[in-house]
Design an enzyme around this catalytic site. Structure first.
Site, PDB file in Angstrom:
ATOM      1  CG  HIS A  68      -9.638  -2.842   9.115  1.00 46.49           C
ATOM      2  ND1 HIS A  68      -8.761  -3.391  10.020  1.00 46.49           N
ATOM      3  CD2 HIS A  68     -10.734  -3.637   9.131  1.00 46.49           C
ATOM      4  CE1 HIS A  68      -9.303  -4.460  10.570  1.00 46.49           C
ATOM      5  NE2 HIS A  68     -10.498  -4.629  10.045  1.00 46.49           N
ATOM      6  CD  GLU A 121      -5.935  -3.631   1.688  1.00 47.81           C
ATOM      7  OE1 GLU A 121      -5.019  -3.001   2.234  1.00 47.81           O
ATOM      8  OE2 GLU A 121      -6.216  -4.807   1.996  1.00 47.81           O
ATOM      9  CG  ASN A 161      -2.197  -0.818   0.945  1.00 46.68           C
ATOM     10  OD1 ASN A 161      -3.008  -0.480   0.103  1.00 46.68           O
ATOM     11  ND2 ASN A 161      -2.337  -1.920   1.670  1.00 46.68           N
ATOM     12  CD  GLU A 189     -15.112   2.342  19.909  1.00 46.64           C
ATOM     13  OE1 GLU A 189     -15.825   1.326  19.941  1.00 46.64           O
ATOM     14  OE2 GLU A 189     -15.571   3.485  19.900  1.00 46.64           O
ATOM     15  CG  ASP A 238      -9.790  -1.464  12.865  1.00 46.04           C
ATOM     16  OD1 ASP A 238      -8.935  -0.741  12.349  1.00 46.04           O
ATOM     17  OD2 ASP A 238      -9.589  -2.658  13.142  1.00 46.04           O
TER      18      ASP A 238
END
Ligand code: NHR
Ligand code: GAR
Length: 196
Positions: free
Chosen positions: A117, A182, A18, A151, A153
């Site tokens: 993610h 992605e 990525n 928190e 994701d």
């Protein structure tokens, strides 16, 4: 995100595909000329991360910061923040970075911190997403670019891509299908952040 010299710092832990997609898109789309933006540094928590070698070959500053050398998450994150802040980044991009970040770190980069993610959030936060999607009988899987909050994701969704889950898929086969998407959505989401 107006202004010049918008440094992007990318954090990785592994192969860095990525990261490479973002670097290549930034060059092809001339982000330096259009937004004053460039990938200034790639930092890994693992010295052996393959992506570090690739980035170095591209002439990008790289470094490794081994989390096992610190006795707490807070101590590691403080050292990581000091390293990142050398570049005064407009954006800090998590690209396959595998360490959960402390609330102090997240707060320090609030509004500048994004992650990709490998699931369709809010489904399957956390790890082993592809295996869990297959076991649950999901017909679709995908990836999500989101802002990072303390928190895990759970931050605002910036972009998503969907792929089918096909019969006979293994977690590895599904992961490869998701990863190809992605590489399209992550550079696109970052470009959108730079252009506002
Ligand atoms: N930190 C915060 N605060 N919030 C998020 O949303 C974050 C984050 C840090 C990383 C990436 C993430 C993912 O997209 C990410 C999102 C690592 C773990 C994990 O459990 C979970 C999620 C993500 C990254 N890591 C273990 C840990 O103890 C180590 C696992 C390993 O080394 O293989 O940190 O999935
Ligand atoms: C990607 O699929 C990314 O979404 C995922 O790891 C892979 C990294 O590949 N991230 C996570 O699982 C974060 N917990 P890359 O190093 O080749 O970009």
């Amino acid at each position: 995100m107006s202004g010049v010299n918008k440094n992007i710092v990318i954090l990785i832990s592994g192969s860095g595909s990525n990261m490479a997609a973002i670097v290549e898109t930034s060059r092809k789309q001339r982000w330096q000329d259009r937004y004053g933006a460039r990938v200034a540094a790639v930092i890994s928590n693992k010295a052996a991360a393959k992506g570090l070698v690739w980035a170095q070959d591209q002439g990008i500053e790289t470094s490794a910061l081994d989390h096992t050398a610190y006795d707490s998450r807070e101590a590691f994150d403080a050292a990581l923040m000091a390293r990142i802040d050398r570049y005064n980044p407009a954006l800090v991009v998590l690209a396959g970075f595998m360490r959960i970040l402390t609330p102090g770190f997240v707060q320090h980069y609030e509004g500048r911190l994004v992650n990709i993610h490998p699931s369709l959030l809010p489904a399957f936060a956390g790890l082993k997403t592809h295996q869990r999607a297959i076991e649950m009988g999901c017909r679709f899987a995908g990836a999500t670019v989101h802002r990072v909050t303390s928190e895990l994701d759970h931050g605002e969704i910036l972009d998503q891509a969907v792929v089918p889950v096909l019969s006979g898929d293994t977690p590895e086969i599904l992961a490869a299908r998701v990863l190809a998407q992605e590489h399209l959505i992550y550079p696109r989401a970052i470009e959108r952040l730079l252009s506002v």
